[in-house]
Design a protein around this motif. Structure first.
Motif, PDB file in Angstrom:
ATOM      1  N   TRP A  72      38.413  41.880  13.956  1.00 45.87           N
ATOM      2  CA  TRP A  72      38.745  42.897  14.961  1.00 45.87           C
ATOM      3  C   TRP A  72      40.029  43.623  14.607  1.00 45.87           C
ATOM      4  CZ3 TRP A  72      35.707  44.572  18.809  1.00 45.87           C
ATOM      5  CH2 TRP A  72      34.573  43.800  19.094  1.00 45.87           C
ATOM      6  N   ARG A  73      39.987  44.956  14.741  1.00 48.57           N
ATOM      7  CA  ARG A  73      41.133  45.809  14.452  1.00 48.57           C
ATOM      8  C   ARG A  73      41.330  46.807  15.585  1.00 48.57           C
ATOM      9  NH1 ARG A  73      40.531  42.359  11.253  1.00 48.57           N
ATOM     10  NH2 ARG A  73      40.713  42.447   9.006  1.00 48.57           N
ATOM     11  N   MET A  74      42.559  47.240  15.743  1.00 43.25           N
ATOM     12  CA  MET A  74      42.862  48.374  16.591  1.00 43.25           C
ATOM     13  C   MET A  74      43.199  49.509  15.633  1.00 43.25           C
ATOM     14  SD  MET A  74      45.550  48.883  19.743  1.00 43.25           S
ATOM     15  CE  MET A  74      47.027  48.863  18.732  1.00 43.25           C
ATOM     16  N   THR A  75      42.526  50.638  15.783  1.00 42.08           N
ATOM     17  CA  THR A  75      42.770  51.780  14.917  1.00 42.08           C
ATOM     18  C   THR A  75      43.288  52.945  15.751  1.00 42.08           C
ATOM     19  OG1 THR A  75      40.485  52.597  15.082  1.00 42.08           O
ATOM     20  CG2 THR A  75      40.987  51.063  13.277  1.00 42.08           C
ATOM     21  N   PHE A  76      44.010  53.838  15.089  1.00 44.44           N
ATOM     22  CA  PHE A  76      44.632  54.966  15.784  1.00 44.44           C
ATOM     23  C   PHE A  76      45.120  55.975  14.758  1.00 44.44           C
ATOM     24  CE2 PHE A  76      47.576  51.553  14.998  1.00 44.44           C
ATOM     25  CZ  PHE A  76      48.635  52.180  14.351  1.00 44.44           C
ATOM     26  N   THR A  77      45.456  57.145  15.251  1.00 48.21           N
ATOM     27  CA  THR A  77      46.123  58.156  14.443  1.00 48.21           C
ATOM     28  C   THR A  77      47.173  58.808  15.334  1.00 48.21           C
ATOM     29  OG1 THR A  77      45.790  59.990  12.894  1.00 48.21           O
ATOM     30  CG2 THR A  77      44.505  60.050  14.938  1.00 48.21           C
ATOM     31  N   PHE A  78      47.949  59.687  14.761  1.00 46.03           N
ATOM     32  CA  PHE A  78      48.988  60.374  15.523  1.00 46.03           C
ATOM     33  C   PHE A  78      48.791  61.880  15.454  1.00 46.03           C
ATOM     34  CE2 PHE A  78      51.091  56.346  15.499  1.00 46.03           C
ATOM     35  CZ  PHE A  78      51.957  56.385  16.578  1.00 46.03           C
ATOM     36  N   GLU A  79      49.034  62.537  16.570  1.00 46.51           N
ATOM     37  CA  GLU A  79      49.162  63.995  16.640  1.00 46.51           C
ATOM     38  C   GLU A  79      50.590  64.233  17.072  1.00 46.51           C
ATOM     39  OE1 GLU A  79      46.289  65.656  19.307  1.00 46.51           O
ATOM     40  OE2 GLU A  79      44.662  65.464  17.859  1.00 46.51           O
TER      41      GLU A  79
END
Length: 92
Positions: A72-79
């Motif tokens: 299990w992973r938490m993924t994200f990006t930034f704006e």
């Protein structure tokens, strides 16, 4: 600050504490990770020992991943300085 989610279960967990849609073994760690992400303005702020922050490639290029537990992973990006498209997934 977290501005958007992809995973409705993790969004509800962040906003209300609801554990529906979250693996029963993950709430404690997810709470810490989401709190840290909400205070972060760049991905490198998630570089915490044991979380294994790393950039993703392929279809998720531009996104980052932190280890929750097992696969299990938490993924994200930034704006700008905001975290967006926060997801919770078993992508292996």
């Amino acid at each position: 600050m977290i501005k958007s989610f992809r995973h409705k279960g993790i969004e509800a967990f962040f906003k209300t504490g609801s554990r529906a849609g979250i693996n029963p073994a993950h709430p404690s760690k997810l709470r810490r990770q989401l709190g840290q992400l909400n205070e972060s303005s760049v991905a490198e702020h998630m570089k915490v020992h044991g979380w294994n922050l790393h950039p993703l490639t392929g279809d998720l290029a531009g996104h980052y991943s932190v280890w929750v537990n097992g696969n299990w992973r938490m993924t994200f990006t930034f704006e700008g300085e905001d975290a967006v498209l926060v997801d919770y997934q078993d992508y292996h």
